[in-house]
Write a protein that holds these residues in place. Structure first.
Motif, PDB file in Angstrom:
ATOM      1  N   ASN A  26     -31.960 -14.565  -0.541  1.00  0.00           N
ATOM      2  CA  ASN A  26     -30.896 -13.645  -0.922  1.00  0.00           C
ATOM      3  C   ASN A  26     -31.020 -12.344  -0.120  1.00  0.00           C
ATOM      4  O   ASN A  26     -32.125 -11.831   0.069  1.00  0.00           O
ATOM      5  CB  ASN A  26     -31.032 -13.389  -2.429  1.00  0.00           C
ATOM      6  N   ARG A  27     -29.882 -11.788   0.309  1.00  0.00           N
ATOM      7  CA  ARG A  27     -29.880 -10.550   1.081  1.00  0.00           C
ATOM      8  C   ARG A  27     -30.533  -9.412   0.321  1.00  0.00           C
ATOM      9  O   ARG A  27     -31.294  -8.618   0.882  1.00  0.00           O
ATOM     10  CB  ARG A  27     -28.452 -10.158   1.466  1.00  0.00           C
ATOM     11  N   VAL A  28     -30.263  -9.318  -0.970  1.00  0.00           N
ATOM     12  CA  VAL A  28     -30.837  -8.245  -1.782  1.00  0.00           C
ATOM     13  C   VAL A  28     -32.358  -8.370  -1.825  1.00  0.00           C
ATOM     14  O   VAL A  28     -33.078  -7.371  -1.701  1.00  0.00           O
ATOM     15  CB  VAL A  28     -30.236  -8.247  -3.210  1.00  0.00           C
ATOM     16  N   ASN A  29     -32.855  -9.594  -1.971  1.00  0.00           N
ATOM     17  CA  ASN A  29     -34.306  -9.803  -1.988  1.00  0.00           C
ATOM     18  C   ASN A  29     -34.935  -9.394  -0.656  1.00  0.00           C
ATOM     19  O   ASN A  29     -35.981  -8.746  -0.628  1.00  0.00           O
ATOM     20  CB  ASN A  29     -34.645 -11.258  -2.302  1.00  0.00           C
ATOM     21  N   LEU A  30     -34.294  -9.782   0.447  1.00  0.00           N
ATOM     22  CA  LEU A  30     -34.819  -9.406   1.763  1.00  0.00           C
ATOM     23  C   LEU A  30     -34.778  -7.891   1.931  1.00  0.00           C
ATOM     24  O   LEU A  30     -35.741  -7.286   2.410  1.00  0.00           O
ATOM     25  CB  LEU A  30     -34.034 -10.090   2.889  1.00  0.00           C
ATOM     26  N   SER A  31     -33.696  -7.276   1.519  1.00  0.00           N
ATOM     27  CA  SER A  31     -33.568  -5.826   1.631  1.00  0.00           C
ATOM     28  C   SER A  31     -34.664  -5.127   0.832  1.00  0.00           C
ATOM     29  O   SER A  31     -35.272  -4.163   1.306  1.00  0.00           O
ATOM     30  CB  SER A  31     -32.188  -5.385   1.143  1.00  0.00           C
ATOM     31  N   ASN A  32     -34.939  -5.634  -0.366  1.00  0.00           N
ATOM     32  CA  ASN A  32     -36.008  -5.053  -1.189  1.00  0.00           C
ATOM     33  C   ASN A  32     -37.365  -5.210  -0.506  1.00  0.00           C
ATOM     34  O   ASN A  32     -38.194  -4.298  -0.541  1.00  0.00           O
ATOM     35  CB  ASN A  32     -36.045  -5.695  -2.574  1.00  0.00           C
ATOM     36  N   MET A  33     -37.592  -6.365   0.123  1.00  0.00           N
ATOM     37  CA  MET A  33     -38.857  -6.591   0.834  1.00  0.00           C
ATOM     38  C   MET A  33     -38.995  -5.637   2.013  1.00  0.00           C
ATOM     39  O   MET A  33     -40.056  -5.057   2.227  1.00  0.00           O
ATOM     40  CB  MET A  33     -38.936  -8.029   1.344  1.00  0.00           C
ATOM     41  N   VAL A  34     -37.913  -5.477   2.774  1.00  0.00           N
ATOM     42  CA  VAL A  34     -37.932  -4.625   3.965  1.00  0.00           C
ATOM     43  C   VAL A  34     -38.135  -3.161   3.571  1.00  0.00           C
ATOM     44  O   VAL A  34     -38.881  -2.431   4.225  1.00  0.00           O
ATOM     45  CB  VAL A  34     -36.624  -4.800   4.770  1.00  0.00           C
ATOM     46  N   ASN A  35     -37.483  -2.736   2.496  1.00  0.00           N
ATOM     47  CA  ASN A  35     -37.574  -1.342   2.071  1.00  0.00           C
ATOM     48  C   ASN A  35     -38.820  -1.040   1.246  1.00  0.00           C
ATOM     49  O   ASN A  35     -39.179   0.112   1.073  1.00  0.00           O
ATOM     50  CB  ASN A  35     -36.325  -0.942   1.282  1.00  0.00           C
ATOM     51  N   GLY A  36     -39.457  -2.077   0.731  1.00  0.00           N
ATOM     52  CA  GLY A  36     -40.653  -1.888  -0.085  1.00  0.00           C
ATOM     53  C   GLY A  36     -41.904  -1.982   0.747  1.00  0.00           C
ATOM     54  O   GLY A  36     -41.985  -1.450   1.853  1.00  0.00           O
ATOM     55  N   ASN A  37     -42.865  -2.701   0.215  1.00  0.00           N
ATOM     56  CA  ASN A  37     -44.145  -2.862   0.887  1.00  0.00           C
ATOM     57  C   ASN A  37     -44.354  -4.360   1.120  1.00  0.00           C
ATOM     58  O   ASN A  37     -45.013  -5.026   0.329  1.00  0.00           O
ATOM     59  CB  ASN A  37     -45.254  -2.268   0.010  1.00  0.00           C
ATOM     60  N   PRO A  38     -43.782  -4.904   2.206  1.00  0.00           N
ATOM     61  CA  PRO A  38     -43.834  -6.356   2.411  1.00  0.00           C
ATOM     62  C   PRO A  38     -45.249  -6.865   2.651  1.00  0.00           C
ATOM     63  O   PRO A  38     -46.084  -6.169   3.230  1.00  0.00           O
ATOM     64  CB  PRO A  38     -42.961  -6.582   3.650  1.00  0.00           C
ATOM     65  N   THR A  39     -45.489  -8.091   2.190  1.00  0.00           N
ATOM     66  CA  THR A  39     -46.784  -8.726   2.397  1.00  0.00           C
ATOM     67  C   THR A  39     -46.887  -9.207   3.842  1.00  0.00           C
ATOM     68  O   THR A  39     -45.883  -9.301   4.558  1.00  0.00           O
ATOM     69  CB  THR A  39     -46.954  -9.932   1.461  1.00  0.00           C
ATOM     70  N   VAL A  40     -48.095  -9.549   4.251  1.00  0.00           N
ATOM     71  CA  VAL A  40     -48.316 -10.095   5.590  1.00  0.00           C
ATOM     72  C   VAL A  40     -47.521 -11.395   5.739  1.00  0.00           C
ATOM     73  O   VAL A  40     -46.919 -11.641   6.789  1.00  0.00           O
ATOM     74  CB  VAL A  40     -49.820 -10.333   5.846  1.00  0.00           C
ATOM     75  N   GLU A  41     -47.492 -12.195   4.690  1.00  0.00           N
ATOM     76  CA  GLU A  41     -46.733 -13.447   4.717  1.00  0.00           C
ATOM     77  C   GLU A  41     -45.246 -13.181   4.966  1.00  0.00           C
ATOM     78  O   GLU A  41     -44.620 -13.842   5.793  1.00  0.00           O
ATOM     79  CB  GLU A  41     -46.915 -14.192   3.390  1.00  0.00           C
ATOM     80  N   THR A  42     -44.703 -12.180   4.277  1.00  0.00           N
ATOM     81  CA  THR A  42     -43.292 -11.824   4.469  1.00  0.00           C
ATOM     82  C   THR A  42     -43.051 -11.326   5.888  1.00  0.00           C
ATOM     83  O   THR A  42     -42.064 -11.702   6.522  1.00  0.00           O
ATOM     84  CB  THR A  42     -42.867 -10.751   3.447  1.00  0.00           C
ATOM     85  N   LEU A  43     -43.939 -10.489   6.403  1.00  0.00           N
ATOM     86  CA  LEU A  43     -43.791  -9.979   7.774  1.00  0.00           C
ATOM     87  C   LEU A  43     -43.813 -11.127   8.774  1.00  0.00           C
ATOM     88  O   LEU A  43     -43.023 -11.141   9.723  1.00  0.00           O
ATOM     89  CB  LEU A  43     -44.895  -8.972   8.097  1.00  0.00           C
TER      90      LEU A  43
END
Length: 82
Positions: A26-43
């Motif tokens: 979901n775009r909102v989930n990705l946006s939250n990850m990008v604006n928050g503190n993403p994990t190494v896995e997410t990066l």
């Protein structure tokens, strides 16, 4: 260390929505990850989806200057590097 995920996405000619679609989230989930503190896995997932090394998502230090802290007054001193 500062992240520059949004800048890299833009440099690759993509939007957050397009990247989210490509990643299957979901775009909102990705946006939250990008604006928050993403994990190494997410990066790693973001880097794979936009086709760049994960290191590109981090702000690179300026190679022509260095910063030192004065041991006497504690002020930050910018020093040119050659």
């Amino acid at each position: 260390m500062d992240l520059r995920i949004k800048e890299v996405i833009k440099e690759k000619g993509m939007t957050i929505t397009e990247l989210a679609d490509k990643m299957g989230i979901n775009r909102v989930n990705l946006s939250n990850m990008v604006n928050g503190n993403p994990t190494v896995e997410t990066l790693n997932k973001i880097a794979d989806a936009i086709g760049c090394p994960v290191t590109e998502l981090f702000e690179q230090p300026k190679s022509d200057t260095a910063s030192l802290t004065c041991p006497h007054c504690g002020k930050n001193i910018q020093v040119g590097v050659k």
